[in-house]
Motif scaffolding. Structure first.
Motif, PDB file in Angstrom:
ATOM      1  N   ASN A 215      11.825  40.303  -8.392  1.00  0.00           N
ATOM      2  CA  ASN A 215      12.430  39.241  -7.847  1.00  0.00           C
ATOM      3  C   ASN A 215      11.650  38.004  -8.741  1.00  0.00           C
ATOM      4  O   ASN A 215      11.600  36.573  -8.091  1.00  0.00           O
ATOM      5  CB  ASN A 215      11.911  39.100  -6.285  1.00  0.00           C
ATOM      6  N   LYS A 217      11.186  34.860 -11.218  1.00  0.00           N
ATOM      7  CA  LYS A 217      12.298  34.221 -11.823  1.00  0.00           C
ATOM      8  C   LYS A 217      11.769  33.182 -12.679  1.00  0.00           C
ATOM      9  O   LYS A 217      10.517  32.722 -12.505  1.00  0.00           O
ATOM     10  CB  LYS A 217      13.116  33.354 -10.939  1.00  0.00           C
ATOM     11  N   ALA A 474      18.878  26.481 -12.897  1.00  0.00           N
ATOM     12  CA  ALA A 474      18.476  25.785 -11.535  1.00  0.00           C
ATOM     13  C   ALA A 474      17.078  25.318 -11.618  1.00  0.00           C
ATOM     14  O   ALA A 474      16.045  25.456 -12.432  1.00  0.00           O
ATOM     15  CB  ALA A 474      18.681  26.998 -10.679  1.00  0.00           C
ATOM     16  N   GLU A 478      15.846  24.984  -5.920  1.00  0.00           N
ATOM     17  CA  GLU A 478      16.880  26.046  -5.891  1.00  0.00           C
ATOM     18  C   GLU A 478      16.458  27.460  -6.129  1.00  0.00           C
ATOM     19  O   GLU A 478      16.728  28.379  -5.544  1.00  0.00           O
ATOM     20  CB  GLU A 478      17.994  25.688  -6.956  1.00  0.00           C
ATOM     21  N   THR A 479      15.674  27.494  -7.191  1.00  0.00           N
ATOM     22  CA  THR A 479      14.986  28.877  -7.574  1.00  0.00           C
ATOM     23  C   THR A 479      14.033  29.478  -6.257  1.00  0.00           C
ATOM     24  O   THR A 479      13.963  30.770  -6.050  1.00  0.00           O
ATOM     25  CB  THR A 479      14.312  29.018  -8.833  1.00  0.00           C
ATOM     26  N   GLN A 481      14.362  28.709  -3.426  1.00  0.00           N
ATOM     27  CA  GLN A 481      15.314  28.860  -2.316  1.00  0.00           C
ATOM     28  C   GLN A 481      15.820  30.391  -2.474  1.00  0.00           C
ATOM     29  O   GLN A 481      16.155  31.241  -1.669  1.00  0.00           O
ATOM     30  CB  GLN A 481      16.303  27.914  -1.854  1.00  0.00           C
ATOM     31  N   TYR A 482      16.253  30.583  -3.769  1.00  0.00           N
ATOM     32  CA  TYR A 482      16.974  32.105  -4.267  1.00  0.00           C
ATOM     33  C   TYR A 482      16.115  33.124  -4.090  1.00  0.00           C
ATOM     34  O   TYR A 482      16.422  34.031  -3.365  1.00  0.00           O
ATOM     35  CB  TYR A 482      17.402  31.623  -5.587  1.00  0.00           C
ATOM     36  N   ILE A 483      14.812  32.898  -4.420  1.00  0.00           N
ATOM     37  CA  ILE A 483      13.963  34.176  -4.091  1.00  0.00           C
ATOM     38  C   ILE A 483      13.604  34.174  -2.843  1.00  0.00           C
ATOM     39  O   ILE A 483      13.455  35.555  -2.380  1.00  0.00           O
ATOM     40  CB  ILE A 483      12.505  33.547  -4.888  1.00  0.00           C
ATOM     41  N   ASP A 485      15.555  33.868  -0.281  1.00  0.00           N
ATOM     42  CA  ASP A 485      16.565  34.560   0.476  1.00  0.00           C
ATOM     43  C   ASP A 485      16.839  36.108   0.212  1.00  0.00           C
ATOM     44  O   ASP A 485      17.650  36.642   0.975  1.00  0.00           O
ATOM     45  CB  ASP A 485      18.057  33.839  -0.003  1.00  0.00           C
ATOM     46  N   ARG A 486      16.164  36.388  -0.866  1.00  0.00           N
ATOM     47  CA  ARG A 486      16.209  38.108  -1.248  1.00  0.00           C
ATOM     48  C   ARG A 486      15.162  38.856  -0.299  1.00  0.00           C
ATOM     49  O   ARG A 486      15.197  39.971  -0.501  1.00  0.00           O
ATOM     50  CB  ARG A 486      15.789  38.244  -2.624  1.00  0.00           C
TER      51      ARG A 486
END
Length: 613
Positions: A215, A217, A474, A478-479, A481-483, A485-486
């Motif tokens: 996970n 990024k 991103a 944004e990155t 938030q993406y991490i 959410d996983r």
């Protein structure tokens, strides 16, 4: 450089420091490098700056890294800087004159050019005073990129073991070493690391003290892209100072005058207010000279300079005449030789020579000979007259009028000397006029100032909004938030309790407040989080690697020995709390030829039957 005070009010005027790196001294190997166990060498191999030093056992591990230098090389030329060998790091001095020659072993943050990497390691070992003969007899702790490609690690291990003969090596991630250095001892912690450097920005989730590599990024933006963006902004704003707006000066503005806006749009609205702009704009003073050439020369110096220029022009024209005379003389000799063939009766050779000369008849040949003879005689006369004129100028000390009618200057002489006509009218000496100082019609200091206003926040903003420079990536928020959410909600809550910021590109004022604002917007209402900035975002990676080396000096489970390198290959390494995850190379099994043959036979038979039907 002129002082900033000459620009009038000195408020918000900052001169460029243009710091020139001093060559690193060659350190002697003192008690640090001796003892019952070899002292480890710690190398923070960054794409912007390399840091090297000893991990000294004892209550006082020692000061900051002994060696810090830019990770660039330039191959010198013969006679340049005292030799033709390559120059590395601080030995280069100022980078701008050599910018076009600079080479880096890195592609982004991954070392790919091992020849240049070897130069950096040679420089480090030499200046640290490594005293072992023929090898580097010290364990090495080396930082590497997140999820470093196996091929890059393989080449690095091959370089260390085969070229330098080190006994063992350990690899780790710089941001994890920084995390290791800043967390309390013997505390297994989880958190999110936001690490931004010169080329890349990484967001790394840490679960129970180990990196969750699946996970992780990366954002391909860092300090290098910010400096390039700021350079383009200021060059468009000040096209008259293109050459003075260098990358080194842009890095200085980023390091000392830029900041991160808590709310970018709201901050831009503030800059629209004239009072806010006047109070917050930073006026960067470029170097300039306040002395004008015309105001510092007396009439005698001007006269002497004109005479020198005239003398150089006369010498240049004389040289051109001699070259032209030589060419004409050679052509005339060739034509005369052809004419002699005609006079001697060698008609075949004469006609061949005429064809080569692109002539039709002996009359045309005779005409060319007469024209060339006349031109050669005139050129010889001009050269003789010019030599006589120069001798007269040297011998005569009285300002007498030269006989201009005898000189018969050519058209090119007249055009070249038009600017020096006052020299030829010396029969009536003029009264010397007083030297007047030329006053500029504008303030030179103000003209050489760069007004850095919204650029102070626009350049560092690209890691939050990569679209500012046209990058389809991103940003950090944004990155992040993406991490998050996983992961499940409980794991998210655990991670945001320890958001750790490290790396040189995280040192902007306002960075911590901006990250907190972004987290506040994305986290649920009344939820808690904590953001921590590294105590020293630049050097904590080296400090953490030093602490780790001292804590695991005798732990064989984390070091790769030469025997293991030879058995398992260069890409092999052992995992630890600050390392990458080891993923061995899995090669697909190739089917044997005996099993492939029946399969191919069945396939051909089936296709043949289908065709027969």
């Amino acid at each position: 450089m002129a002082a900033a005070s000459v620009a009038g009010p000195a408020a918000n005027v900052f001169p460029f420091r243009d710091v020139r790196a001093a060559p690193d001294p060659v350190l002697e190997a003192g008690p640090v490098a001796h003892g019952p166990l070899p002292v480890p060498l710690v190398l923070d191999n960054g794409s912007f700056q390399a840091r090297a030093g000893w991990a000294c056992p004892g209550p006082d591990p020692g000061p900051e890294p002994r060696l810090q230098f830019r990770a660039v090389c330039a191959r010198g030329r013969g006679g340049a800087r005292g030799g033709a060998g390559p120059q590395v790091g601080n030995a280069l001095g100022s980078l701008e004159p050599l910018r076009w020659m600079l080479r880096s072993p890195f592609d982004r943050n991954v070392p790919v050019n091992l020849e240049l990497q070897e130069l950096l390691l040679d420089y480090s070992f030499q200046h640290l005073g490594v005293s072992s003969q023929g090898c580097v007899d010290h364990p090495i702790v080396l930082t590497e990129a997140v999820c470093n490609p196996l091929y890059s690690r393989q080449m690095m291990s091959e370089l260390l073991f085969e070229c330098y003969g080190i006994p063992k090596v350990a690899y780790g991630i710089d941001s994890l070493f920084s995390f290791y250095h800043n967390k309390p001892k013997n505390l297994t912690s989880s958190g999110l690391i936001i690490s931004s450097g010169y080329q890349c920005t990484h967001i790394l989730p840490i679960l129970e003290g180990r990196l969750d590599a699946k996970n992780c990024k990366r954002i391909n933006l860092g300090g290098s892209q910010a400096a390039g963006y700021l350079q383009r902004l200021l060059q468009l704003k000040y096209p008259g100072h293109l050459a003075a707006i260098t990358l080194s000066r842009m890095e200085e503005i980023l390091h000392e005058h830029s900041y991160i806006a808590e709310d970018y749009v709201e901050e831009l609205q503030k800059w629209r207010c004239p009072d806010y702009y006047e109070n917050n704009v930073h006026k960067m003073q470029l170097p300039f000279s306040s002395k004008l050439l015309g105001s510092t020369l007396t009439s005698e110096e001007k006269q002497e300079r004109r005479q020198q220029q005239l003398r150089r022009l006369q010498e240049l024209n004389a040289r051109r005449r001699e070259e032209k005379l030589q060419l004409d003389q050679e052509r005339l000799d060739r034509l005369l030789y052809v004419q002699e063939l005609l006079e001697d009766g060698h008609m075949d050779q004469f006609h061949k020579a005429l064809i080569e000369l692109n002539m039709d008849s002996p009359e045309e040949l005779q005409s060319y000979i007469q024209k060339l003879s006349s031109a050669v005689e005139q050129a010889k006369q001009k050269i003789l007259q010019a030599e006589v004129n120069l001798e007269v100028d040297v011998v005569d000390s009285k300002p007498e009028t030269p006989d201009l009618e005898q000189l018969e200057p050519s058209l090119e002489d007249v055009e070249s000397i038009n600017d020096f006509e006052p020299l030829f009218s010396e029969e009536t000496p003029e009264v010397e006029k007083p030297v007047t100082t030329v006053q500029p019609v504008f303030n030179l200091a103000a003209y050489h100032q760069l007004f850095v206003g919204t650029e102070r926040i626009r350049a560092p903003e690209i890691i939050f909004q990569p679209s500012l420079i046209g990058e389809e990536q991103a940003g950090i928020a944004e990155t992040l938030q993406y991490i998050l959410d996983r992961y499940p909600k409980d794991v998210q809550e655990m991670l945001v309790q320890n958001v750790f910021l490290t790396g040189g590109n995280m040192m902007y004022p306002g960075m911590k407040v901006r990250i907190e604002k972004e987290l506040l917007e994305m986290r649920p209402f009344q939820s808690s989080f904590q953001v921590q900035l590294a105590s020293n975002p630049v050097l904590d990676a080296w400090y953490g690697a030093r602490d780790w080396a001292l804590d695991h000096l005798e732990d064989s489970e984390v070091w790769i020995t030469r025997k293991e390198y030879e058995e398992k290959g260069g890409e092999y390494f052992k995992e630890h709390c600050a390392s990458n995850i080891y993923v061995p190379i899995r090669l697909p099994k190739q089917a044997s030829r005996s099993s492939e043959a029946p399969a191919s036979g069945k396939g051909s038979g089936a296709s043949g039957g289908g065709a027969g039907e």
